[in-house]
Scaffold this active site. Structure first.
Site, short mmCIF file in Angstrom:
data_model
loop_
_atom_site.label_atom_id
_atom_site.label_comp_id
_atom_site.label_asym_id
_atom_site.label_seq_id
_atom_site.Cartn_x
_atom_site.Cartn_y
_atom_site.Cartn_z
CE1 TYR A 88 0.25 1.99 4.19
CE2 TYR A 88 0.61 -0.35 4.60
CZ TYR A 88 0.70 0.97 5.01
OH TYR A 88 1.23 1.29 6.24
CB CYS A 89 1.46 3.97 -1.83
SG CYS A 89 0.16 4.06 -3.07
CB ALA A 90 -0.14 8.35 -0.26
CB CYS A 94 0.01 7.34 -4.18
SG CYS A 94 1.66 6.69 -3.93
CB VAL A 118 -2.42 6.15 4.08
CG1 VAL A 118 -2.74 7.04 5.27
CG2 VAL A 118 -1.18 5.34 4.36
#
Length: 137
Positions: A88-90, A94, A118
């Protein structure tokens, strides 16, 4: 009269089934990830593929920080070859989760992304962990 929704017909049900079954083999969502992380053995390693500063500012509890640009075979060697990774990222804006998943797949490892990152995690009402403390949404 046709509009932007109806101008192109819907796909036949068989195509829809194949599409969404395939999509679910590539990704999971924040709710299911959260639920699985409540188990003693969730069945995957959750990777936060953002940089260390963003990870420190707030990450999913239980995640391991491994920035997507640093994903190499030696970094994954601590886990068995059949380990499922979830990246996962932002958030939806993203592509870090996809970049990380691509690198992991190129190393021959199973991988999915956590859709929403996130942003999705916070939207679900889940807390982030920061410097040993929990950060509220």
């Amino acid at each position: 009269m046709a509009n932007a929704v109806t101008a192109i017909p819907a796909a036949p049900p068989e195509s829809v089934i194949a599409h969404f079954e395939a999509e679910l083999s590539f990704e999971t969502d924040c709710w299911d990830t959260h639920d699985a992380l409540q188990q003693t053995e969730p069945g995957f390693v959750l990777l936060d593929v953002r940089g260390p500063a963003l990870f420190a500012a707030g990450h999913v509890p239980g995640a391991v920080n491994l920035p997507h640009g640093k994903i190499i075979a030696s970094k994954l060697a601590q886990w068995p070859a059949d380990t499922l990774f979830v990246t996962y990222c932002a958030g939806p804006h993203c592509n870090g989760a996809a970049r990380g998943a691509l690198r992991i797949a190129r190393l021959g490892r199973p991988v999915k992304i956590m859709a929403g990152g996130v942003t999705g995690w916070l939207d679900e009402g889940f807390a982030l962990e920061r410097s040993g403390a929990m950060a509220e949404a």
